[in-house]
Design an enzyme around this catalytic site. Structure first.
Site, PDB file in Angstrom:
ATOM      1  N   ASP A  25       0.860  -1.186   0.000  1.00  0.00           N
ATOM      2  CA  ASP A  25       0.000   0.000   0.000  1.00  0.00           C
ATOM      3  C   ASP A  25       0.897   1.237   0.000  1.00  0.00           C
ATOM      4  O   ASP A  25       1.658   1.476   0.937  1.00  0.00           O
ATOM      5  CB  ASP A  25      -0.900  -0.020   1.241  1.00  0.00           C
ATOM      6  CG  ASP A  25      -1.900   1.125   1.252  1.00  0.00           C
ATOM      7  OD1 ASP A  25      -1.926   1.897   0.278  1.00  0.00           O
ATOM      8  OD2 ASP A  25      -2.648   1.243   2.242  1.00  0.00           O
ATOM      9  N   TYR A  30      -1.419   9.933  -3.655  1.00  0.00           N
ATOM     10  CA  TYR A  30      -1.570  11.138  -4.473  1.00  0.00           C
ATOM     11  C   TYR A  30      -0.555  12.200  -4.056  1.00  0.00           C
ATOM     12  O   TYR A  30       0.046  12.879  -4.909  1.00  0.00           O
ATOM     13  CB  TYR A  30      -2.990  11.704  -4.333  1.00  0.00           C
ATOM     14  CG  TYR A  30      -4.083  10.874  -4.995  1.00  0.00           C
ATOM     15  CD1 TYR A  30      -3.805   9.660  -5.596  1.00  0.00           C
ATOM     16  CD2 TYR A  30      -5.402  11.326  -5.016  1.00  0.00           C
ATOM     17  CE1 TYR A  30      -4.797   8.907  -6.182  1.00  0.00           C
ATOM     18  CE2 TYR A  30      -6.407  10.587  -5.605  1.00  0.00           C
ATOM     19  CZ  TYR A  30      -6.104   9.379  -6.190  1.00  0.00           C
ATOM     20  OH  TYR A  30      -7.090   8.635  -6.775  1.00  0.00           O
ATOM     21  N   ARG A  62      -0.126  15.802   8.453  1.00  0.00           N
ATOM     22  CA  ARG A  62      -0.800  15.004   9.484  1.00  0.00           C
ATOM     23  C   ARG A  62      -0.284  15.333  10.894  1.00  0.00           C
ATOM     24  O   ARG A  62      -0.970  15.064  11.875  1.00  0.00           O
ATOM     25  CB  ARG A  62      -0.628  13.518   9.173  1.00  0.00           C
ATOM     26  CG  ARG A  62      -1.316  13.126   7.869  1.00  0.00           C
ATOM     27  CD  ARG A  62      -1.265  11.651   7.566  1.00  0.00           C
ATOM     28  NE  ARG A  62      -1.737  11.396   6.206  1.00  0.00           N
ATOM     29  CZ  ARG A  62      -1.981  10.180   5.712  1.00  0.00           C
ATOM     30  NH1 ARG A  62      -1.785   9.117   6.474  1.00  0.00           N
ATOM     31  NH2 ARG A  62      -2.397  10.050   4.469  1.00  0.00           N
ATOM     32  N   ASP A 117      -3.422   2.539  -5.587  1.00  0.00           N
ATOM     33  CA  ASP A 117      -2.254   2.558  -4.704  1.00  0.00           C
ATOM     34  C   ASP A 117      -1.995   1.248  -3.973  1.00  0.00           C
ATOM     35  O   ASP A 117      -1.067   1.172  -3.166  1.00  0.00           O
ATOM     36  CB  ASP A 117      -2.404   3.684  -3.685  1.00  0.00           C
ATOM     37  CG  ASP A 117      -3.659   3.528  -2.831  1.00  0.00           C
ATOM     38  OD1 ASP A 117      -4.575   2.796  -3.245  1.00  0.00           O
ATOM     39  OD2 ASP A 117      -3.727   4.151  -1.753  1.00  0.00           O
ATOM     40  N   GLU A 118      -2.766   0.200  -4.241  1.00  0.00           N
ATOM     41  CA  GLU A 118      -2.582  -1.068  -3.539  1.00  0.00           C
ATOM     42  C   GLU A 118      -2.414  -2.219  -4.531  1.00  0.00           C
ATOM     43  O   GLU A 118      -3.003  -2.214  -5.617  1.00  0.00           O
ATOM     44  CB  GLU A 118      -3.773  -1.356  -2.614  1.00  0.00           C
ATOM     45  CG  GLU A 118      -3.970  -0.328  -1.513  1.00  0.00           C
ATOM     46  CD  GLU A 118      -5.135  -0.675  -0.613  1.00  0.00           C
ATOM     47  OE1 GLU A 118      -5.170  -1.818  -0.105  1.00  0.00           O
ATOM     48  OE2 GLU A 118      -6.025   0.176  -0.407  1.00  0.00           O
TER      49      GLU A 118
END
Length: 581
Positions: A25, A30, A62, A117-118
């Site tokens: 992952d 993005y 974050r 994305d995985e």
């Protein structure tokens, strides 16, 4: 029945450790792509915005409390210095996603994409080959280990998963070095567990799960929504049964669950609740559909819908050009919002479209073809929405589906036409000058074919170069049998209504007076001789005799004066020369 299922579940849970699955992952995918495009953003708080929603952000953002899928206004309130990048155009993200999948396919052909994305990768075969090699490396685990590993089963899964963790580490290393993308990874013996354990250590880390740690992993999940396949509707049904945790799902009576969800889904959820998953990694091929969607707060006018669909169609043609296939259908999707119930639901309609709209080149449309597609889109929209009544849309989508490959191989119609043209170019003889003869040609016109079949006609002197219409195929026997029965009169030669033949020619270059007959096959040489000698007046003009010696370097009229004439007439069953026929 429930006891039998529980026994089967326990059996599957204890013995299905033969595979090694890696789940990868990409971290804030993005945002990573945007930082690769602009490295200056790496140390700054960055968010990717779609409409008024923050779809993802980097780990710098974050630290300020910014999270993905929050409103842009809320994110800016938490982090006023947040840099926002528009993320509606997914082109660059798709390109990077494809590169990641191609890189992972170097390790195993069994790579299954999950979103952009995985990826799931089944490395069971690579692990087996590694263990059989003379030097398999150490049996140490790369990265983190989830749970207790003191108890090991005797199936050999410990060694397999250790090697699997080393392969996962190498995958992540190559993704970083070659593409600049960091990702986390989970290693386990099925897809469910590999995906669940992948998220336990982020970012840019990996975790391996052994059978002894499965129970702890499942019970530590927050709620039943953590299991793949449980969405809003299923979650509501489980809530009505008093089920919110994984432990409650494990303990519920199967018959009660079947009554609410049906047998198939009930058994599937019971298996998932204990970490049992028999789903295989399916290699990802080309997508079954290519589409784009655009979400918004409200659209309630037909003109706005048409403008949105036109923009989506233009962007969709770029993706179609990259794919290279020809679509056979187009689909329109809308999301309608009900103001009374405050609930949204999606609805789709599709129809077939002719492949000729995308010829000669996929991805480019003429203005006429573009208008036809847009008309089809709006017709589908009208089937979903009654514009005579007020409507509230929050999403529009357009997609191509029912793809077919563009055939360019030996069996394609394109190949057939090319071959047919090449054959006609050889058999369409034109423009060889003959002494005393204006011209002749080995094909008949449409009118001449109706009257006298395939024959040789003298040409008029108009000098036109109109292309003859190809006549039906005939055998050699049909050719000489028909030509023996007919000869041209003086009126035939002068008649303007007869088909005008161009000069005999083997190529379309400049006129030539000499032809090397040795380069032609025996069949074509004999066929030319048969055609010519069927006409008395022509043979007289050419002066064809029975006692001449062939010379492959002589001009064409001299080559006709060969012993091939005797061989030809003998083949036709006559001992007489052409002057007697």
């Amino acid at each position: 029945m429930e006891d039998d299922f529980d026994q089967t579940l326990d059996s599957n849970y204890g013995s299905s450790h033969d595979k090694v699955i890696v789940h990868l992952d990409a971290d804030c995918f993005y945002a990573q792509v945007e930082m690769l495009k602009n490295p200056e953003l790496r140390t700054l708080p960055l968010g990717v915005q779609q409409k008024n929603l923050l779809v993802t952000c980097n780990y710098v953002a974050r630290q300020f409390g910014v999270k993905k899928c929050m409103l842009v206004s809320d994110a800016k309130r938490l982090c006023p210095s947040l840099i926002l990048v528009k993320g509606e155009d997914l082109y660059d993200y798709r390109q990077m996603s494809t590169k990641m999948t191609l890189l992972l396919q170097k390790f195993s052909p069994l790579v299954e994409k999950l979103g952009l994305d995985e990826n799931f990768v089944d490395v069971t075969q690579l692990v087996a080959e590694t263990l059989k090699s003379d030097f398999a490396g150490s049996r140490n685990v790369e990265g983190h280990i989830y749970g207790d590993i003191t108890s090991r089963c005797d199936c050999g899964c410990y060694e397999r998963l250790c090697v699997g963790s080393q392969i996962a580490s190498e995958m992540r290393k190559q993704l970083k070095e070659e593409l600049g993308v960091t990702c986390c990874a989970g290693v386990a013996y099925n897809k469910l567990l590999a995906k669940l354990v992948c998220s336990t250590h982020k970012p840019n880390q990996q975790t391996t799960l052994f059978p002894a740690g499965v129970s702890d992993l499942m019970l530590n999940l927050n709620n039943v929504r953590s299991l793949p396949g449980i969405g809003h509707r299923t979650s509501e049904i489980l809530q009505s049964l008093g089920i919110s945790s994984i432990e409650q799902l494990q303990n519920i009576n199967l018959e009660l669950l079947e009554h609410a969800l049906g047998r198939t889904l009930a058994e599937r959820l019971k298996k998932l609740s204990v970490g049992a998953d028999d789903m295989v990694v399916k290699p990802t091929g080309k997508p079954q559909s290519i589409g784009l969607e655009d979400g918004f707060r409200k659209i309630s006018l037909e003109s706005e819908v048409k403008d949105k669909c036109e923009v989506l169609l233009q962007r969709l043609m770029i993706l179609l050009a990259e794919d290279g296939r020809i679509p056979g259908a187009i689909r329109v999707t809308v999301r309608k919002y009900d103001n009374s119930s405050r609930y949204s639901h999606r609805e789709s309609r599709q129809c077939n479209i002719p492949s000729s709209l995308f010829l000669p080149k996929v991805g480019t449309l003429s203005s006429n073809a573009h208008n036809k597609l847009l008309t089809s889109i709006m017709k589908l929209f009208h089937k979903i929405i009654d514009i005579s009544k007020p409507f509230h849309l929050t999403l529009l989508g357009v997609a191509f589906t029912k793809f077919q490959e563009r055939n360019t191989g030996k069996g394609s119609i394109t190949s057939f036409l090319v071959k047919d043209i090449s054959v006609q170019s050889v058999m369409n003889f034109q423009n060889i000058s003959l002494h005393g003869v204006e011209a002749m040609e080995c094909s008949s016109s449409k009118n001449a074919g109706k009257q006298s079949g395939s024959t040789l006609n003298y040409a008029d002197k108009s000098g036109s170069e109109s292309e003859p219409e190809p006549s039906p195929k005939k055998t050699r026997a049909d050719f000489w049998r028909g030509s023996r029965k007919r000869s041209l009169t003086e009126s035939d030669k002068d008649s303007p209504n007869k088909h005008r033949s161009s000069e005999l020619r083997l190529s379309t270059g400049e006129p030539i007076n000499e032809v090397d007959f040795s380069k032609l096959s025996d069949g074509i040489q004999e066929e030319l001789m048969e055609s010519c000698m069927s006409l008395p007046s022509l043979t007289d003009k050419l002066g064809i005799s029975d006692n001449s010696t062939p010379n492959t370097s002589m001009s064409i009229e001299d080559n006709f004066q060969t012993n091939a004439s005797q061989k030809l007439w003998k083949r036709l069953g006559s001992n007489q020369g052409p002057q007697d026929q």
